[in-house]
Design an enzyme around this catalytic site. Structure first.
Site, PDB file in Angstrom:
ATOM      1  N   CYS A 117       0.860  -1.181   0.000  1.00 26.14           N
ATOM      2  CA  CYS A 117       0.000   0.000   0.000  1.00 26.14           C
ATOM      3  C   CYS A 117       0.895   1.230   0.000  1.00 26.14           C
ATOM      4  O   CYS A 117       1.629   1.473   0.951  1.00 26.14           O
ATOM      5  CB  CYS A 117      -0.898  -0.025   1.229  1.00 26.14           C
ATOM      6  SG  CYS A 117      -1.911   1.446   1.399  1.00 26.14           S
ATOM      7  N   CYS A 128     -11.342  13.137   4.392  1.00 22.72           N
ATOM      8  CA  CYS A 128     -12.311  12.049   4.491  1.00 22.72           C
ATOM      9  C   CYS A 128     -12.468  11.674   5.967  1.00 22.72           C
ATOM     10  O   CYS A 128     -11.481  11.555   6.692  1.00 22.72           O
ATOM     11  CB  CYS A 128     -11.847  10.849   3.676  1.00 22.72           C
ATOM     12  SG  CYS A 128     -11.603  11.212   1.920  1.00 22.72           S
ATOM     13  N   CYS A 131     -10.390   8.775   7.802  1.00 23.58           N
ATOM     14  CA  CYS A 131      -8.961   8.642   7.535  1.00 23.58           C
ATOM     15  C   CYS A 131      -8.142   9.577   8.406  1.00 23.58           C
ATOM     16  O   CYS A 131      -8.468  10.758   8.551  1.00 23.58           O
ATOM     17  CB  CYS A 131      -8.687   8.938   6.057  1.00 23.58           C
ATOM     18  SG  CYS A 131      -6.975   8.724   5.562  1.00 23.58           S
ATOM     19  N   GLU A 172      -4.167  11.749  -1.687  1.00 24.59           N
ATOM     20  CA  GLU A 172      -5.073  11.509  -2.813  1.00 24.59           C
ATOM     21  C   GLU A 172      -4.223  11.382  -4.074  1.00 24.59           C
ATOM     22  O   GLU A 172      -3.674  12.365  -4.565  1.00 24.59           O
ATOM     23  CB  GLU A 172      -6.068  12.673  -2.945  1.00 24.59           C
ATOM     24  CG  GLU A 172      -6.820  12.763  -4.252  1.00 24.59           C
ATOM     25  CD  GLU A 172      -7.603  11.518  -4.608  1.00 24.59           C
ATOM     26  OE1 GLU A 172      -7.249  10.892  -5.629  1.00 24.59           O
ATOM     27  OE2 GLU A 172      -8.560  11.179  -3.883  1.00 24.59           O
ATOM     28  N   CYS A 345      -4.336   4.494   8.289  1.00 21.31           N
ATOM     29  CA  CYS A 345      -3.368   5.162   7.442  1.00 21.31           C
ATOM     30  C   CYS A 345      -3.034   6.536   8.012  1.00 21.31           C
ATOM     31  O   CYS A 345      -3.914   7.339   8.301  1.00 21.31           O
ATOM     32  CB  CYS A 345      -3.926   5.305   6.030  1.00 21.31           C
ATOM     33  SG  CYS A 345      -2.751   6.016   4.906  1.00 21.31           S
TER      34      CYS A 345
END
Length: 375
Positions: A117, A128, A131, A172, A345
């Protein structure tokens, strides 16, 4: 904090760029090919290792370029063999990358697949609500070299090849389009890292114009959408980007993607009790998944003390899944990895930067733990 200029990393350069450097130095073209082989095939970590280049050439290269732009600051290993890497960048910032063990139910293929990842930004501007990456806001984009080097660093540490990539780490990806796509080209190339395009997935919160742009990108990479709401009203509670690119615009972009591509899309959908876990949302999601020819990964939200949101009951999760399956949608209910290493994350990175004073305001010790940190 003033960010020093990023060193130009050789791992982010294509052969034609390297050839131009050697031409500028008055060196023959075959020397450029030798450097490409040292950088990518042999993974040379220092210029001193490049023994078939003259000392003068190596010294000249070392004044302009670096073989590595980051160091591994910490590795957190879990009992299920997930490994979370904290990488220190040249400017003192940190990013994370997560090595995820094989899970054929999610990724298909052989049982020995290793998925990494990958992060694309330091922090994130999209906020978001599930997150931790965006808690301190956006700092900067990663360079193509910094993206590629995540794979190189992890492979060197783990002693095993990474053969599947998901751009689902910090940031992003489509907000860093040029660096991400250049990195993908290097990661895919035979002269580069050599990972198949169909083994790379880019995840986005829904940047519709960039999705259309990516649809025209020549490599056959895969696309995942962080959906998390099947109606605008629900999605806006979770995904602020929906106010700029609503579901109508997003699905118009996905229609364009499907005109250009034959691979399944993937919808990531975090189930949050009393927010998006109703059977009405399930039916709406089924309709959207069928219209976009998409499969769905359901991810139960992990309850965290101090936050109002909670995970739905297992019965509610199963009922939601049943609606999708009965509607003919390919869907999975993801079972999480990495709980014991706080795999949200951005969580490890935020803790480190807070302790060092890079981030001034404190953050919660725990935020949201989803999957293997790959959201």
């Amino acid at each position: 904090m003033i960010t020093p200029p990023a060193p130009q990393g050789l791992l982010g350069m294509k052969p034609e760029e390297i050839a131009a450097v050697f031409a500028e130095l008055g060196q023959p073209a075959f020397r450029a090919k030798q450097l490409v082989e040292w950088v990518f095939a042999k993974r040379a970590a220092t210029f001193e290792e490049m023994t078939n280049l003259s000392k003068a050439t190596r010294e000249a290269l070392a004044t302009r370029f670096v073989t590595r732009t980051m160091t591994i600051a910490k590795v957190a290993g879990s009992s299920d063999t997930t490994r979370k890497f904290l990488l220190k960048l040249h400017d003192g910032r940190y990013v994370e990358t997560v090595l995820i063990p094989a899970n054929p139910a999610l990724y298909g293929g052989s049982s020995d697949r290793r998925t990494l990842c990958v992060s694309s930004q330091v922090g994130c501007a999209y906020d978001c609500k599930f997150c931790a990456s965006g808690l301190a806001g956006f700092a900067r984009n990663l360079t193509a070299a910094e993206i590629v080097e995540q794979i190189v660093q992890v492979e060197a540490y783990a002693g095993e090849r990474v053969d599947n990539l998901v751009f689902m780490g910090m940031g992003e990806p489509l907000a860093n389009y040029s660096n991400v796509t250049k990195a993908i080209e290097i990661l895919n190339a035979e002269w580069g890292i050599g990972i198949g395009a169909r083994h790379m997935t880019v995840s986005t919160s829904g940047l519709a114009p960039q999705i259309k742009k990516l649809a025209d990108f020549p490599l056959q990479i895969r696309l995942a959408i962080s959906l998390h709401g099947a109606t605008d009203e629900v999605r806006e509670k979770i995904m602020p980007v929906n106010r700029k690119h609503n579901l109508g615009e997003l699905f118009e972009a996905l229609d364009y993607w499907n005109q250009k591509r034959k691979q399944f899309l993937t919808f990531e959908f975090i189930l949050i009790a009393d927010v998006n876990d109703s059977l009405q949302q399930a039916h709406a999601l089924a309709k959207r998944a069928r219209s976009a020819n998409a499969k769905v990964n359901l991810i139960p939200y992990n309850t965290v003390d101090g936050l109002e949101w909670v995970r739905p009951s297992e019965a509610a999760q199963d009922a939601f899944l049943a609606v999708l399956v009965n509607a003919g949608v390919t869907a999975t209910l993801r079972r999480e990895k990495g709980h014991d290493i706080a795999a949200a994350c951005g969580q490890l990175r935020l803790k480190q930067e807070t302790e060092l004073g890079i981030i001034e305001s404190p953050i919660p010790a725990k935020r949201i733990t989803i999957g293997g940190g790959a959201e």
